[in-house]
Design an enzyme around this catalytic site. Structure first.
Site, PDB file in Angstrom:
ATOM      1  N   GLU A 139      -2.982  39.652  29.663  1.00  0.00           N
ATOM      2  CA  GLU A 139      -1.916  40.612  29.193  1.00  0.00           C
ATOM      3  C   GLU A 139      -1.202  40.430  28.095  1.00  0.00           C
ATOM      4  O   GLU A 139      -1.019  39.209  27.934  1.00  0.00           O
ATOM      5  CB  GLU A 139      -0.994  40.990  30.442  1.00  0.00           C
ATOM      6  CG  GLU A 139      -1.786  41.756  31.854  1.00  0.00           C
ATOM      7  CD  GLU A 139      -0.954  42.346  32.726  1.00  0.00           C
ATOM      8  OE1 GLU A 139      -1.368  43.298  33.419  1.00  0.00           O
ATOM      9  OE2 GLU A 139      -0.021  41.705  33.051  1.00  0.00           O
ATOM     10  N   CYS A 152       4.388  40.184  22.544  1.00  0.00           N
ATOM     11  CA  CYS A 152       4.523  39.121  23.406  1.00  0.00           C
ATOM     12  C   CYS A 152       3.153  38.663  23.841  1.00  0.00           C
ATOM     13  O   CYS A 152       2.208  39.224  24.484  1.00  0.00           O
ATOM     14  CB  CYS A 152       5.431  39.440  24.911  1.00  0.00           C
ATOM     15  SG  CYS A 152       5.464  38.108  25.801  1.00  0.00           S
ATOM     16  N   CYS A 159      -1.473  30.236  34.917  1.00  0.00           N
ATOM     17  CA  CYS A 159      -0.699  29.060  34.472  1.00  0.00           C
ATOM     18  C   CYS A 159      -0.589  28.281  35.700  1.00  0.00           C
ATOM     19  O   CYS A 159      -0.805  28.480  36.800  1.00  0.00           O
ATOM     20  CB  CYS A 159       0.762  30.153  34.248  1.00  0.00           C
ATOM     21  SG  CYS A 159       2.131  28.856  33.818  1.00  0.00           S
ATOM     22  N   CYS A 163       6.555  28.330  38.353  1.00  0.00           N
ATOM     23  CA  CYS A 163       7.852  28.836  38.441  1.00  0.00           C
ATOM     24  C   CYS A 163       8.172  29.870  39.521  1.00  0.00           C
ATOM     25  O   CYS A 163       7.400  30.859  39.288  1.00  0.00           O
ATOM     26  CB  CYS A 163       8.467  29.334  36.859  1.00  0.00           C
ATOM     27  SG  CYS A 163       8.169  28.082  35.748  1.00  0.00           S
ATOM     28  N   CYS A 166       8.691  33.623  38.810  1.00  0.00           N
ATOM     29  CA  CYS A 166       7.627  34.178  37.704  1.00  0.00           C
ATOM     30  C   CYS A 166       6.331  34.688  38.339  1.00  0.00           C
ATOM     31  O   CYS A 166       5.976  33.970  39.138  1.00  0.00           O
ATOM     32  CB  CYS A 166       7.382  33.252  36.597  1.00  0.00           C
ATOM     33  SG  CYS A 166       6.261  33.864  35.253  1.00  0.00           S
ATOM     34  N   GLU A 224       1.536  28.448  29.648  1.00  0.00           N
ATOM     35  CA  GLU A 224       2.627  27.504  28.920  1.00  0.00           C
ATOM     36  C   GLU A 224       1.954  27.118  27.601  1.00  0.00           C
ATOM     37  O   GLU A 224       0.850  26.419  27.316  1.00  0.00           O
ATOM     38  CB  GLU A 224       2.752  26.419  29.682  1.00  0.00           C
ATOM     39  CG  GLU A 224       3.642  25.000  28.975  1.00  0.00           C
ATOM     40  CD  GLU A 224       4.637  25.414  28.351  1.00  0.00           C
ATOM     41  OE1 GLU A 224       4.713  25.408  27.072  1.00  0.00           O
ATOM     42  OE2 GLU A 224       5.848  25.802  29.033  1.00  0.00           O
ATOM     43  N   SER A 277      12.625  27.872  28.185  1.00  0.00           N
ATOM     44  CA  SER A 277      13.179  28.506  29.436  1.00  0.00           C
ATOM     45  C   SER A 277      13.909  27.675  30.717  1.00  0.00           C
ATOM     46  O   SER A 277      13.238  26.903  31.157  1.00  0.00           O
ATOM     47  CB  SER A 277      11.785  28.993  30.409  1.00  0.00           C
ATOM     48  OG  SER A 277      10.997  29.813  29.498  1.00  0.00           O
ATOM     49  N   LEU A 278      15.082  27.872  30.561  1.00  0.00           N
ATOM     50  CA  LEU A 278      16.085  26.886  31.007  1.00  0.00           C
ATOM     51  C   LEU A 278      16.298  27.230  32.514  1.00  0.00           C
ATOM     52  O   LEU A 278      15.969  26.491  33.470  1.00  0.00           O
ATOM     53  CB  LEU A 278      17.563  26.703  30.475  1.00  0.00           C
ATOM     54  CG  LEU A 278      18.204  25.717  30.723  1.00  0.00           C
ATOM     55  CD1 LEU A 278      17.549  24.332  30.653  1.00  0.00           C
ATOM     56  CD2 LEU A 278      19.551  25.664  29.995  1.00  0.00           C
ATOM     57  N   ASN A 354      13.281  40.435  36.769  1.00  0.00           N
ATOM     58  CA  ASN A 354      12.488  41.535  37.114  1.00  0.00           C
ATOM     59  C   ASN A 354      11.865  41.365  38.315  1.00  0.00           C
ATOM     60  O   ASN A 354      10.923  40.402  38.324  1.00  0.00           O
ATOM     61  CB  ASN A 354      11.577  41.686  35.610  1.00  0.00           C
ATOM     62  CG  ASN A 354      12.441  41.903  34.690  1.00  0.00           C
ATOM     63  OD1 ASN A 354      13.083  42.726  34.301  1.00  0.00           O
ATOM     64  ND2 ASN A 354      12.237  41.108  33.557  1.00  0.00           N
ATOM     65  N   CYS A 397       9.739  40.258  31.429  1.00  0.00           N
ATOM     66  CA  CYS A 397       9.656  38.946  31.474  1.00  0.00           C
ATOM     67  C   CYS A 397       9.275  38.503  32.965  1.00  0.00           C
ATOM     68  O   CYS A 397       9.915  39.272  33.869  1.00  0.00           O
ATOM     69  CB  CYS A 397      10.934  38.327  30.871  1.00  0.00           C
ATOM     70  SG  CYS A 397      11.556  38.581  29.407  1.00  0.00           S
TER      71      CYS A 397
END
Length: 421
Positions: A139, A152, A159, A163, A166, A224, A277-278, A354, A397
């Protein structure tokens, strides 16, 4: 999906009503592959100039012509945006035929194009298997704003990072995208928006009022980027090439969850802007939210940021921080964030969480987000609260995941329910 909320263009299946759906007027038809089998011919898209010259030499183009032919092809592919050798009118017909016989420059297949109520667009692209065993899908999201249009871009199919906040992290890694596939996302977006010379922008489409329609690139889609460094590097150097797509490196941002060994290389070899991405200020929490932290902890990550080549007040690092209710959104978290980033030219993007199906997290209350932002702002960091875009089409996001993977999960869940009783 509620059609009052968003529009889906079922392009690959030839929706006869697509031309009359909102925001679709004037769209250039998307090339649709008749087959998704492995391509027999290599592509010229995504090759460096040197590799393109070698490819041309391999089909008999005379050595003394290579530089000129590469320049011609580069212009047609990345300035004019053509996807058919026959359109390259300043190249001799017999050479065009030879190129078409040996190489591809066609666009990928579009499975669907969704348009959010806020103008955000999301495309689902399909690429050949290339070792994956079946065609793969990714996507790509376009976010229009008054002064810019941000694309984006994805770097992997799935991935490995898992996370926990996510959605993409729930899809297992299938394979890396090639440099061609990364660039093709940019080319397709410019095609669909009419952002190449002599192209038409869809009537009623949400785009910047002036300038380039795709003005900014963020490597923040699926995957990533630093686990696919070489392909990402090649694609971004082509995207920023002054004789081609010509995007400023100041308008290209690579976002990483913290692959520390590749951060310095990103600055040295790509030279783009960096985003981190903290999402947490303590290792014990970040180990859960961003599990790569177990390999490279916050101190190692921030040390690499302080040493980022070219870092300055004019080239700040962006720190992304998703706001999770009762998890990482306290005043103490805000003050610790300020302390951790002291001495790093930085800005902080606060991202309201989100939601997605099956997630265990909730978004922080808006008042809590604003109080958090006040603490960060008073410390001198620019910390805009990123307004969610494209939520109604799962384009915000952390929400990206291929539609086919969603359907497979739905089928698995249904089968499990049947088996259970």
């Amino acid at each position: 999906m509620d059609q009052d909320m968003a529009t889906t263009l079922d392009i690959a299946r030839g929706n006869p009503n697509a031309a009359t759906l909102p925001g679709t007027q004037g769209l250039r038809p998307a090339p649709v592959a008749e087959s998704v089998a492995e391509p027999e011919k290599p592509t010229l898209i995504g090759l460096t100039r040197e590799d393109m010259a070698a490819a041309l030499s391999g089909i008999g183009v005379p050595q003394k012509q290579l530089r000129m032919r590469v320049a011609q092809l580069w212009h047609w592919l990345y300035v004019r945006g053509v996807s058919d050798f026959a359109a390259m009118t300043n190249i001799a017909k017999d050479l065009r035929g030879l190129l078409a016989e040996h190489f591809l420059i066609a666009r990928p297949q579009i499975i669907s194009e969704q348009v959010s109520v806020d103008g955000t667009r999301k495309w689902l692209f399909q690429f050949p298997p290339r070792g994956a065993g079946r065609p793969v899908e990714v996507e790509t999201v376009y976010i229009p704003e008054e002064g810019r249009g941000t694309l984006c871009v994805s770097s992997q199919v799935g991935c490995t990072l898992t996370c926990t906040f996510c959605h993409t992290g729930t899809q297992k890694l299938v394979r890396n995208l090639t440099s061609e596939e990364i660039l093709s996302q940019i080319l397709m977006a410019r095609d669909r928006l009419g952002d190449f010379p002599d192209a038409e922008t869809p009537q009623g489409a949400a785009v910047p009022s002036e300038g380039r329609l795709v003005s900014n690139i963020v490597m923040m889609g699926m995957g990533e980027p630093l686990y696919n460094f070489e392909n990402v590097k090649t694609a971004l150097l082509i995207a920023s090439d002054g004789d081609g797509l010509s995007l400023s490196k100041r308008r290209i941002t690579l976002s990483t969850s913290g692959v520390v060994p590749e951060i310095a290389r990103t600055g040295d070899e790509i030279g783009c802007m960096l985003a981190i991405s903290l999402h947490a200020v303590r290792d014990d929490l970040r180990d859960i939210l961003v599990p790569i932290n177990k390999k490279w902890n916050i101190k190692a990550l921030l040390d690499a940021c302080r040493a980022y080549p070219g870092l300055s007040n004019a080239k700040r690092i962006t720190f992304e921080y998703v706001m999770l209710k009762g998890v990482n959104d306290s005043d103490a978290d805000a003050r610790e964030l300020v302390r951790l980033l002291r001495g790093i030219p930085a800005k902080i993007n606060l991202i309201p969480f989100n939601p997605w199906p099956g997630s265990e997290y909730e978004c922080s209350d808006w008042e809590r987000i604003e109080e958090f932002a006040d603490i960060v702002n008073r410390a001198g960091y620019a910390s805009p609260i990123r307004t969610p875009r494209g939520r109604d089409i799962f384009a915000a996001c952390g929400q990206l995941k291929s539609a086919s993977e969603r359907m497979r999960k739905k089928d698995r869940d249904a089968a499990a329910q049947v088996a259970a009783g």
